[in-house]
Design a protein around this motif. Structure first.
Motif, mmCIF file in Angstrom:
data_model
loop_
_atom_site.group_PDB
_atom_site.id
_atom_site.type_symbol
_atom_site.label_atom_id
_atom_site.label_comp_id
_atom_site.label_asym_id
_atom_site.label_seq_id
_atom_site.Cartn_x
_atom_site.Cartn_y
_atom_site.Cartn_z
ATOM 1 N N SER A 181 0.784 -1.124 0.001
ATOM 2 C CA SER A 181 0.002 0.048 0.147
ATOM 3 C C SER A 181 0.773 1.205 -0.011
ATOM 4 C CB SER A 181 -0.945 0.025 1.177
ATOM 5 O OG SER A 181 -0.278 0.291 2.447
ATOM 6 N N GLU A 184 2.740 6.313 -3.288
ATOM 7 C CA GLU A 184 4.369 6.520 -3.928
ATOM 8 C C GLU A 184 4.542 5.307 -4.917
ATOM 9 O OE1 GLU A 184 3.738 5.666 -1.116
ATOM 10 O OE2 GLU A 184 5.365 4.887 0.025
ATOM 11 N N ASP A 223 -3.620 4.822 -0.736
ATOM 12 C CA ASP A 223 -3.681 5.203 0.641
ATOM 13 C C ASP A 223 -4.982 5.788 1.005
ATOM 14 O OD1 ASP A 223 -1.199 4.678 1.891
ATOM 15 O OD2 ASP A 223 0.130 6.287 0.720
ATOM 16 N N ALA A 245 3.282 -1.580 4.883
ATOM 17 C CA ALA A 245 3.298 0.005 5.059
ATOM 18 C C ALA A 245 1.981 0.190 5.533
ATOM 19 C CB ALA A 245 3.549 0.511 3.545
ATOM 20 N N GLY A 246 1.968 1.614 5.954
ATOM 21 C CA GLY A 246 0.604 2.162 6.396
ATOM 22 C C GLY A 246 0.263 1.377 7.780
ATOM 23 N N ASP A 253 -2.184 6.096 7.257
ATOM 24 C CA ASP A 253 -1.694 4.609 7.427
ATOM 25 C C ASP A 253 -3.088 4.035 7.728
ATOM 26 O OD1 ASP A 253 0.875 5.301 7.185
ATOM 27 O OD2 ASP A 253 1.249 5.082 9.160
HETATM 28 MG MG MG Z 1 2.705 4.927 3.385
#
Ligand code: MG
Ligand code: AMP
Length: 401
Positions: A181, A184, A223, A245-246, A253
């Protein structure tokens, strides 16, 4: 609440992991997994006493202290039937693996004898059973050859093949879903337009495959809560779901919110380690859900410490944790007291000892900080500095080439 130690976190994970159902598979497919049932030998091996050396089969009672000359009555090769019979004063030339002739109870290696016209001269004493491989020393029909939950490595597979077996019952491989996730991120072959390639999912998939699991990449979530939730939902019908991630406290997040929205029962979301402090773990039904950190090195270190042991238990194994070994630190290392550090190091054998050479960069955001690392050097919570030559504990990394 105090942060969980890595042991406490691993215990919480392993507490809810049960071996997966058994399946019967070809033995070379079963390597790395553990037997579901005891395997009983149906053959006694070796099938007869045989020689462990090229040499001469003798009656040990014939060869006392000092030299003795025996007459050689024939030769036995591997694969021959043991037709010869050795009487007092006689010997048989014998090759490795050939059956022991009746009457003989020891083999003298050929490097230790002198062959003459009259026979063979040897020097005693010779102990009974010297250089003889005993009937049944490898396996005994009717006895347990390998116990249930024995992990299959190469020698264990060979033992099964020697029994004439082709298939064996082991826990099935865990199905592991992977979700990345981040706005970017882009796919490997996408034009980046300033974005970075999602490397966590393919890298974790490779690590899963090495650990014996079957990875499925579900893609990259944006996101937003709906996007993360949609991909996480797809992963929940697997044995294990790994997101990366997140998972921290950033404004975008959403991993933990997505888990909660989908009814994942949260166990913890932080561990007192560096790298890899943000690590969420929970379950939904039988699915294990890991929210791994986004930084590449952190996600891989978390995989090593927490996911790989869980995958091994799912495959029925009981040897879950990576190998640990003592070493000496080749560089100083300084940290605040508090959490445990796992420093990426290269293990080098020098002057009869293992030395840990920390990689120059320990930034968890870059793969370069893990490239070439063979071990993790453990620097415990209360330690604030390691000096050159200090004894340290290393953990072998499974990601090495
Ligand atoms: Mg992130
Ligand atoms: P986050 O946990 O979302 O704050 O991400 C932490 C860092 O890891 C950021 O620099 C991200 O760009 C990076 N990151 C997150 N996911 C991935 C991924 N799948 N592949 C490579 N880097 C990532």
């Amino acid at each position: 609440m105090a942060l969980l130690t890595p042991e406490q976190a691993l215990e919480r994970i392993l507490d809810v992991v049960k071996p997966l159902a058994a399946e019967k598979v070809p033995i070379d497919e079963a390597l790395g997994r553990a037997l579901s049932d005891d395997v009983v030998a149906n053959r006694t091996l070796p099938p007869h006493d045989n020689s462990a050396m090229d040499g001469f089969a003798v009656r040990s009672a014939d060869v006392h202290q000092g030299a003795v000359t025996l007459s050689v009555i024939g030769t036995l090769f591997a694969g021959d039937k043991p037709t010869l019979k050795v009487a007092a004063g006689q010997a048989v030339r014998i090759m490795t693996g050939a059956p022991m002739p009746e009457g003989a109870d020891a083999v003298v290696m050929q490097e230790k004898v002198t062959v003459t016209n009259n026979g063979v001269t040897l020097t005693g004493p010779v102990t009974p059973r010297l250089n003889v491989r005993n009937h049944g020393e490898d396996a005994s029909a009717g006895q347990i050859l390998l116990k249930a939950s024995t992990a299959l490595g190469v020698p264990e597979a060979a033992q099964l093949w020697a029994q004439g077996l082709t298939h064996v019952s082991v826990s099935r491989r865990p199905q592991v879903a992977l979700v990345s996730s981040g706005d970017e991120l882009c796919g490997i072959t996408d034009a980046p337009h300033g974005r970075i390639v999602d490397t966590n999912s393919p890298a974790l998939a490779a690590a899963v495959r090495r650990a014996g699991g079957v990875p499925t990449l579900l893609g990259i979530a944006a996101d937003t809560l709906p996007s993360v939730t949609a991909l996480v939902a797809k992963g929940l019908d697997h044995d294990v779901l790994l997101t990366s991630a997140g998972v921290s406290v950033g404004e975008k997040d959403f991993a933990r919110d997505a888990f909660a929205a989908l009814g994942v029962e949260a166990s913890f979301w932080k561990v007192g380690i560096k790298p890899g402090k943000p690590l969420a773990f929970g379950t939904r039904g039988n699915t294990l859900v890991f929210g791994l950190p986004g930084n590449p090195a952190s996600s891989l270190v978390s995989f090593e410490l927490f996911v790989r042991p869980a995958l091994r238990r799912l495959m029925g194994r009981t040897d879950l944790e990576p190998q640990r070994m003592p070493a000496r630190s080749a560089s100083p290392y300084v940290k605040p007291a508090g959490i445990r550090h796992f420093v990426r190091v290269r293990g080098v054998w020098r002057d009869g000892e293992l030395w840990a050479e920390p990689l120059t960069s320990q930034t968890s955001g870059a793969w370069a900080s893990t490239q070439g690392a063979t071990h993790l050097m453990v620097v415990r919570e209360n330690v604030t500095q390691v000096i050159v030559g200090d004894k340290v504990e290393l953990i072998a990394a499974s990601w090495v080439a």
